[in-house]
Design a protein around this motif. Structure first.
Motif, short mmCIF file in Angstrom:
data_model
loop_
_atom_site.label_atom_id
_atom_site.label_comp_id
_atom_site.label_asym_id
_atom_site.label_seq_id
_atom_site.Cartn_x
_atom_site.Cartn_y
_atom_site.Cartn_z
N LEU A 31 22.53 -41.07 2.34
CA LEU A 31 20.88 -40.55 2.16
C LEU A 31 19.50 -40.68 3.00
O LEU A 31 18.65 -40.40 3.38
CB LEU A 31 20.51 -40.45 0.31
N LYS A 32 19.89 -42.68 3.60
CA LYS A 32 18.89 -43.17 4.35
C LYS A 32 19.12 -43.26 5.39
O LYS A 32 17.80 -43.69 6.77
CB LYS A 32 17.31 -44.43 3.24
N GLY A 33 20.33 -43.41 5.70
CA GLY A 33 20.36 -43.79 6.94
C GLY A 33 20.63 -45.30 7.08
O GLY A 33 20.17 -46.11 6.69
N PRO A 34 21.24 -46.04 8.23
CA PRO A 34 21.34 -46.86 8.39
C PRO A 34 20.09 -48.05 8.68
O PRO A 34 20.28 -48.63 8.62
CB PRO A 34 22.07 -47.90 10.29
N SER A 35 19.88 -47.98 9.22
CA SER A 35 17.83 -48.41 9.40
C SER A 35 16.94 -48.32 8.69
O SER A 35 16.84 -49.63 8.09
CB SER A 35 17.28 -47.19 10.78
N LEU A 36 17.42 -47.97 7.22
CA LEU A 36 16.63 -47.69 6.22
C LEU A 36 17.50 -47.84 4.92
O LEU A 36 16.64 -48.26 3.94
CB LEU A 36 15.61 -46.89 6.07
N TYR A 37 17.96 -48.57 5.31
CA TYR A 37 19.37 -48.97 4.46
C TYR A 37 18.40 -50.13 3.47
O TYR A 37 18.80 -50.87 4.55
CB TYR A 37 20.76 -49.04 4.86
N LYS A 38 19.11 -49.93 2.35
CA LYS A 38 18.99 -51.58 1.86
C LYS A 38 19.53 -51.42 -0.01
O LYS A 38 19.47 -50.62 -0.58
CB LYS A 38 17.14 -51.89 1.63
N SER A 39 20.70 -52.52 -0.30
CA SER A 39 21.27 -52.28 -1.36
C SER A 39 20.32 -53.19 -1.98
O SER A 39 19.39 -53.39 -2.02
CB SER A 39 22.39 -53.23 -0.76
N ARG A 40 20.60 -53.01 -3.45
CA ARG A 40 20.95 -54.05 -4.80
C ARG A 40 21.29 -55.21 -5.41
O ARG A 40 22.50 -54.58 -4.94
CB ARG A 40 20.22 -53.00 -5.43
N PRO A 41 20.66 -55.37 -6.03
CA PRO A 41 21.97 -56.42 -7.06
C PRO A 41 22.70 -55.45 -8.06
O PRO A 41 23.91 -56.05 -8.64
CB PRO A 41 21.58 -57.93 -7.41
N TRP A 42 21.88 -54.60 -8.66
CA TRP A 42 22.85 -53.15 -9.40
C TRP A 42 22.11 -52.36 -9.29
O TRP A 42 20.51 -52.13 -8.52
CB TRP A 42 22.23 -54.23 -10.98
N PHE A 43 22.28 -51.30 -10.07
CA PHE A 43 21.86 -49.58 -9.30
C PHE A 43 21.96 -49.13 -10.92
O PHE A 43 22.13 -48.81 -11.43
CB PHE A 43 22.97 -48.57 -9.19
N PRO A 44 20.40 -48.95 -11.05
CA PRO A 44 19.94 -48.01 -12.42
C PRO A 44 20.86 -46.40 -12.13
O PRO A 44 21.65 -45.97 -10.79
CB PRO A 44 18.08 -47.44 -12.35
#
Length: 316
Positions: A31-44
Protein backbone atom coordinates in the motif's frame (compact mmCIF):
# COMPACT_ATOMS: atom_id res chain seq x y z
CA UNK A 1 4.13 -27.34 28.41
CA UNK A 2 5.52 -30.86 28.86
CA UNK A 3 2.73 -32.53 26.89
CA UNK A 4 1.17 -32.64 23.43
CA UNK A 5 -1.44 -29.96 24.17
CA UNK A 6 1.16 -27.97 26.12
CA UNK A 7 3.17 -27.52 22.91
CA UNK A 8 0.42 -27.48 20.30
CA UNK A 9 -1.69 -24.78 22.01
CA UNK A 10 1.09 -22.16 22.33
CA UNK A 11 2.32 -23.21 18.90
CA UNK A 12 -1.01 -22.30 17.36
CA UNK A 13 -0.87 -18.98 19.20
CA UNK A 14 2.56 -18.14 17.76
CA UNK A 15 1.38 -19.27 14.33
CA UNK A 16 -1.71 -17.03 14.32
CA UNK A 17 0.22 -13.96 15.56
CA UNK A 18 3.05 -14.61 13.09
CA UNK A 19 0.70 -14.92 10.12
CA UNK A 20 -1.16 -11.79 11.23
CA UNK A 21 2.11 -9.83 11.34
CA UNK A 22 3.26 -11.27 8.03
CA UNK A 23 0.00 -10.28 6.33
CA UNK A 24 0.05 -6.75 7.73
CA UNK A 25 3.71 -6.12 6.93
CA UNK A 26 3.23 -7.26 3.33
CA UNK A 27 0.04 -5.23 3.03
CA UNK A 28 1.83 -2.15 4.34
CA UNK A 29 4.57 -2.63 1.77
CA UNK A 30 2.06 -3.01 -1.05
CA UNK A 31 0.00 0.00 0.00
CA UNK A 32 2.69 2.51 0.92
CA UNK A 33 5.70 1.33 -1.03
CA UNK A 34 9.24 0.82 0.28
CA UNK A 35 10.00 4.52 0.77
CA UNK A 36 7.12 5.11 3.21
CA UNK A 37 6.95 1.63 4.70
CA UNK A 38 7.08 1.51 8.49
CA UNK A 39 6.27 -1.53 10.58
CA UNK A 40 4.65 -1.78 14.01
CA UNK A 41 5.26 -4.03 17.04
CA UNK A 42 1.56 -5.01 16.89
CA UNK A 43 -1.27 -4.41 14.43
CA UNK A 44 -4.84 -3.22 15.13
CA UNK A 45 -7.72 -5.14 13.62
CA UNK A 46 -10.01 -3.68 10.96
CA UNK A 47 -13.17 -2.33 12.61
CA UNK A 48 -14.97 -2.61 9.28
CA UNK A 49 -14.87 -6.41 9.64
CA UNK A 50 -16.49 -6.28 13.06
CA UNK A 51 -13.31 -7.24 14.92
CA UNK A 52 -12.12 -5.55 18.13
CA UNK A 53 -9.33 -3.10 17.32
CA UNK A 54 -7.07 -4.56 20.04
CA UNK A 55 -7.80 -8.20 19.17
CA UNK A 56 -4.13 -9.16 18.85
CA UNK A 57 -3.31 -7.89 22.34
CA UNK A 58 -6.41 -9.53 23.82
CA UNK A 59 -5.42 -12.87 22.27
CA UNK A 60 -1.89 -12.66 23.68
CA UNK A 61 -3.13 -11.77 27.18
CA UNK A 62 -5.88 -14.39 27.27
CA UNK A 63 -3.76 -17.15 25.73
CA UNK A 64 -0.80 -16.56 28.04
CA UNK A 65 -3.06 -16.26 31.09
CA UNK A 66 -4.60 -19.62 30.21
CA UNK A 67 -1.09 -21.08 29.80
CA UNK A 68 -0.06 -19.86 33.28
CA UNK A 69 -3.26 -21.30 34.76
CA UNK A 70 -2.62 -24.66 33.08
CA UNK A 71 0.99 -24.79 34.30
CA UNK A 72 0.43 -23.73 37.91
CA UNK A 73 -3.14 -24.58 38.86
CA UNK A 74 -4.92 -26.93 36.42
CA UNK A 75 -2.25 -29.51 35.49
CA UNK A 76 -0.71 -30.13 38.97
CA UNK A 77 -2.37 -32.97 40.88
CA UNK A 78 -2.98 -30.72 43.90
CA UNK A 79 -4.06 -27.84 41.62
CA UNK A 80 -1.28 -25.75 43.07
CA UNK A 81 2.48 -26.06 42.40
CA UNK A 82 3.92 -25.68 45.94
CA UNK A 83 5.04 -28.25 48.45
CA UNK A 84 3.44 -28.58 51.89
CA UNK A 85 6.14 -26.32 53.37
CA UNK A 86 5.55 -23.62 50.75
CA UNK A 87 8.63 -24.36 48.64
CA UNK A 88 8.75 -25.26 44.96
CA UNK A 89 9.36 -29.00 44.45
CA UNK A 90 11.92 -29.96 41.81
CA UNK A 91 9.30 -31.68 39.65
CA UNK A 92 7.38 -28.40 39.36
CA UNK A 93 10.33 -26.17 38.47
CA UNK A 94 9.62 -26.52 34.75
CA UNK A 95 6.03 -25.32 35.36
CA UNK A 96 7.34 -22.07 36.82
CA UNK A 97 9.85 -21.71 33.97
CA UNK A 98 7.15 -22.10 31.34
CA UNK A 99 4.89 -19.70 33.26
CA UNK A 100 7.68 -17.11 33.34
CA UNK A 101 7.75 -17.14 29.53
CA UNK A 102 4.00 -16.56 29.39
CA UNK A 103 4.21 -13.79 32.00
CA UNK A 104 6.80 -11.93 29.93
CA UNK A 105 4.48 -11.91 26.91
CA UNK A 106 1.57 -10.80 29.13
CA UNK A 107 3.75 -7.89 30.28
CA UNK A 108 4.44 -6.98 26.65
CA UNK A 109 0.76 -7.06 25.66
CA UNK A 110 -0.33 -5.10 28.76
CA UNK A 111 2.33 -2.47 28.04
CA UNK A 112 1.11 -2.13 24.46
CA UNK A 113 -2.49 -1.91 25.67
CA UNK A 114 -1.66 0.73 28.29
CA UNK A 115 0.31 2.90 25.87
CA UNK A 116 -2.43 2.70 23.28
CA UNK A 117 -5.18 3.58 25.76
CA UNK A 118 -3.13 6.44 27.21
CA UNK A 119 -2.54 7.90 23.76
CA UNK A 120 -6.24 7.58 22.87
CA UNK A 121 -7.45 9.12 26.13
CA UNK A 122 -5.03 12.04 26.10
CA UNK A 123 -5.32 12.62 22.31
CA UNK A 124 -1.59 13.09 22.12
CA UNK A 125 1.32 11.33 20.49
CA UNK A 126 3.64 9.38 22.77
CA UNK A 127 7.26 9.79 21.61
CA UNK A 128 9.12 6.58 20.70
CA UNK A 129 6.11 4.48 21.69
CA UNK A 130 6.94 1.70 19.26
CA UNK A 131 10.62 1.66 20.22
CA UNK A 132 9.62 0.98 23.82
CA UNK A 133 7.35 -1.88 22.73
CA UNK A 134 10.05 -3.38 20.51
CA UNK A 135 12.35 -3.30 23.54
CA UNK A 136 9.78 -5.10 25.72
CA UNK A 137 9.16 -7.63 22.93
CA UNK A 138 12.92 -8.25 22.74
CA UNK A 139 12.99 -8.84 26.50
CA UNK A 140 10.13 -11.34 26.15
CA UNK A 141 11.97 -13.30 23.46
CA UNK A 142 15.17 -13.09 25.52
CA UNK A 143 13.27 -14.56 28.46
CA UNK A 144 11.94 -17.34 26.24
CA UNK A 145 15.40 -18.06 24.85
CA UNK A 146 17.08 -18.20 28.28
CA UNK A 147 14.36 -20.39 29.80
CA UNK A 148 14.73 -22.99 27.06
CA UNK A 149 18.53 -22.72 27.13
CA UNK A 150 18.78 -23.02 30.93
CA UNK A 151 15.85 -25.39 31.39
CA UNK A 152 15.78 -27.31 34.68
CA UNK A 153 14.49 -30.41 32.89
CA UNK A 154 17.19 -32.58 31.34
CA UNK A 155 16.46 -31.82 27.70
CA UNK A 156 18.83 -34.39 26.27
CA UNK A 157 18.46 -36.84 23.44
CA UNK A 158 15.68 -36.39 20.89
CA UNK A 159 13.76 -33.82 22.93
CA UNK A 160 16.95 -31.85 23.45
CA UNK A 161 17.55 -31.71 19.70
CA UNK A 162 14.06 -30.32 19.09
CA UNK A 163 14.56 -27.66 21.75
CA UNK A 164 18.07 -26.74 20.56
CA UNK A 165 16.73 -26.03 17.08
CA UNK A 166 13.82 -24.11 18.62
CA UNK A 167 16.34 -21.85 20.35
CA UNK A 168 17.79 -20.90 16.96
CA UNK A 169 14.38 -19.69 15.79
CA UNK A 170 13.74 -17.82 19.06
CA UNK A 171 17.12 -16.11 18.68
CA UNK A 172 16.06 -14.82 15.25
CA UNK A 173 12.86 -13.38 16.78
CA UNK A 174 14.96 -11.78 19.53
CA UNK A 175 17.52 -10.31 17.10
CA UNK A 176 14.93 -8.84 14.74
CA UNK A 177 13.01 -7.33 17.67
CA UNK A 178 16.22 -5.57 18.77
CA UNK A 179 16.76 -4.37 15.21
CA UNK A 180 13.26 -2.89 15.29
CA UNK A 181 14.44 -0.08 17.57
CA UNK A 182 14.57 3.39 16.03
CA UNK A 183 15.03 3.39 12.26
CA UNK A 184 14.79 -0.40 12.20
CA UNK A 185 10.99 -0.28 12.11
CA UNK A 186 11.32 1.19 8.63
CA UNK A 187 13.11 -1.90 7.36
CA UNK A 188 10.81 -4.32 5.60
CA UNK A 189 13.49 -7.03 5.69
CA UNK A 190 13.68 -6.91 9.49
CA UNK A 191 9.88 -7.03 9.93
CA UNK A 192 9.53 -9.75 7.28
CA UNK A 193 12.10 -12.03 8.94
CA UNK A 194 10.65 -11.33 12.38
CA UNK A 195 7.16 -12.31 11.23
CA UNK A 196 8.44 -15.49 9.60
CA UNK A 197 10.43 -16.44 12.70
CA UNK A 198 7.27 -16.17 14.82
CA UNK A 199 5.45 -18.36 12.28
CA UNK A 200 8.35 -20.84 12.40
CA UNK A 201 8.17 -20.91 16.20
CA UNK A 202 4.50 -21.79 16.00
CA UNK A 203 5.01 -24.54 13.44
CA UNK A 204 7.95 -26.03 15.35
CA UNK A 205 6.06 -26.02 18.67
CA UNK A 206 3.20 -27.92 17.03
CA UNK A 207 5.64 -30.42 15.50
CA UNK A 208 7.35 -30.95 18.87
CA UNK A 209 4.01 -31.65 20.52
CA UNK A 210 3.00 -34.32 18.03
CA UNK A 211 6.48 -35.78 17.46
CA UNK A 212 7.32 -36.35 21.13
CA UNK A 213 3.90 -37.40 22.47
CA UNK A 214 2.48 -39.51 19.64
CA UNK A 215 3.67 -43.14 19.91
CA UNK A 216 3.36 -43.74 16.17
CA UNK A 217 5.75 -40.85 15.42
CA UNK A 218 8.57 -41.96 17.72
CA UNK A 219 11.70 -42.80 15.63
CA UNK A 220 12.69 -46.43 15.15
CA UNK A 221 14.85 -47.67 18.01
CA UNK A 222 13.37 -45.16 20.47
CA UNK A 223 10.58 -45.42 23.02
CA UNK A 224 8.41 -43.36 25.39
CA UNK A 225 8.85 -43.69 29.14
CA UNK A 226 8.14 -41.69 32.31
CA UNK A 227 10.95 -39.93 34.21
CA UNK A 228 10.16 -37.81 37.29
CA UNK A 229 6.51 -37.63 36.30
CA UNK A 230 7.30 -36.52 32.73
CA UNK A 231 6.87 -38.55 29.56
CA UNK A 232 10.13 -38.43 27.61
CA UNK A 233 11.63 -40.20 24.60
CA UNK A 234 14.57 -42.52 25.12
CA UNK A 235 16.56 -44.55 22.60
CA UNK A 236 18.19 -47.97 22.57
CA UNK A 237 21.87 -47.21 22.11
CA UNK A 238 23.95 -44.46 20.54
CA UNK A 239 23.17 -45.45 16.96
CA UNK A 240 19.39 -45.11 17.44
CA UNK A 241 19.87 -41.79 19.21
CA UNK A 242 22.08 -40.35 16.46
CA UNK A 243 19.62 -41.53 13.83
CA UNK A 244 16.72 -39.89 15.68
CA UNK A 245 18.63 -36.60 16.00
CA UNK A 246 19.50 -36.68 12.31
CA UNK A 247 15.83 -37.13 11.46
CA UNK A 248 14.99 -34.08 13.58
CA UNK A 249 17.62 -32.04 11.70
CA UNK A 250 16.24 -33.19 8.35
CA UNK A 251 12.70 -32.32 9.42
CA UNK A 252 13.85 -28.85 10.50
CA UNK A 253 15.54 -28.25 7.15
CA UNK A 254 12.44 -29.38 5.25
CA UNK A 255 10.21 -27.07 7.29
CA UNK A 256 12.64 -24.22 6.60
CA UNK A 257 12.43 -24.86 2.85
CA UNK A 258 8.63 -25.04 2.96
CA UNK A 259 8.52 -21.83 4.97
CA UNK A 260 10.66 -20.07 2.36
CA UNK A 261 8.35 -21.25 -0.43
CA UNK A 262 5.30 -20.16 1.56
CA UNK A 263 6.85 -16.73 2.23
CA UNK A 264 7.57 -16.15 -1.45
CA UNK A 265 4.11 -17.33 -2.50
CA UNK A 266 2.33 -15.27 0.15
CA UNK A 267 4.41 -12.21 -0.77
CA UNK A 268 3.41 -12.58 -4.43
CA UNK A 269 -0.25 -13.08 -3.47
CA UNK A 270 -0.39 -9.93 -1.32
CA UNK A 271 1.39 -7.86 -3.98
CA UNK A 272 -1.16 -9.00 -6.57
CA UNK A 273 -4.15 -8.32 -4.30
CA UNK A 274 -3.06 -4.94 -2.93
CA UNK A 275 -0.22 -3.79 -5.18
CA UNK A 276 -2.44 -2.84 -8.13
CA UNK A 277 -4.88 -0.80 -6.09
CA UNK A 278 -4.91 2.99 -5.82
CA UNK A 279 -4.65 3.57 -2.10
CA UNK A 280 -5.07 6.76 -0.13
CA UNK A 281 -2.84 7.39 2.82
CA UNK A 282 -1.74 10.23 5.04
CA UNK A 283 1.56 11.93 4.31
CA UNK A 284 3.00 12.61 7.75
CA UNK A 285 6.42 12.93 9.30
CA UNK A 286 8.34 9.85 10.32
CA UNK A 287 7.67 10.55 13.99
CA UNK A 288 3.93 10.90 13.45
CA UNK A 289 3.80 7.81 11.25
CA UNK A 290 5.23 5.78 14.13
CA UNK A 291 2.03 6.28 16.07
CA UNK A 292 -0.52 5.84 13.30
CA UNK A 293 -3.17 3.27 14.12
CA UNK A 294 -4.54 2.90 10.63
CA UNK A 295 -2.59 1.54 7.71
CA UNK A 296 -4.33 3.90 5.35
CA UNK A 297 -5.78 7.36 5.98
CA UNK A 298 -7.28 9.43 3.14
CA UNK A 299 -5.12 12.37 2.13
CA UNK A 300 -2.84 11.46 -0.74
CA UNK A 301 -2.77 8.79 -3.39
CA UNK A 302 -0.03 6.23 -3.99
CA UNK A 303 -0.41 4.42 -7.29
CA UNK A 304 1.48 1.16 -7.73
CA UNK A 305 -0.22 -0.12 -10.85
CA UNK A 306 1.75 2.23 -13.08
CA UNK A 307 5.19 1.34 -14.27
CA UNK A 308 6.71 3.93 -11.92
CA UNK A 309 5.84 4.86 -8.34
CA UNK A 310 4.40 8.31 -7.88
CA UNK A 311 2.50 10.47 -5.49
CA UNK A 312 -0.60 12.30 -6.70
CA UNK A 313 -2.04 15.10 -4.63
CA UNK A 314 -5.78 15.16 -4.14
CA UNK A 315 -5.84 18.92 -4.34
CA UNK A 316 -7.65 20.18 -7.41
Amino acid sequence: MGSLIGHVAPGLGFLVIGLWHLYNNLRLLALKGPSLYKSRPWFPSDRNHGLPRLLELYLIISGCTLAVSMELFISPAKHQPLDSDGTIPSYHLHNFEHSSISLSFIAYALSALALDQWASASHRRIPAQHDVLYFIAALSFAQEFLMFHLHSSDHMGVEGQYHWLLQLVIFVSLSTSILGFGRGNGSFSVAFVRSLSIVFQGVWFVIIGFALWTPGLIPKGCFMHVVDGRTVVGCHGEESLNRAKALVNILFSWILVLLALFAASFYLFIMIVYGNATVKYSAVSEEEDDDEDDIETPKKTYNTCAGTQGFVSNKV
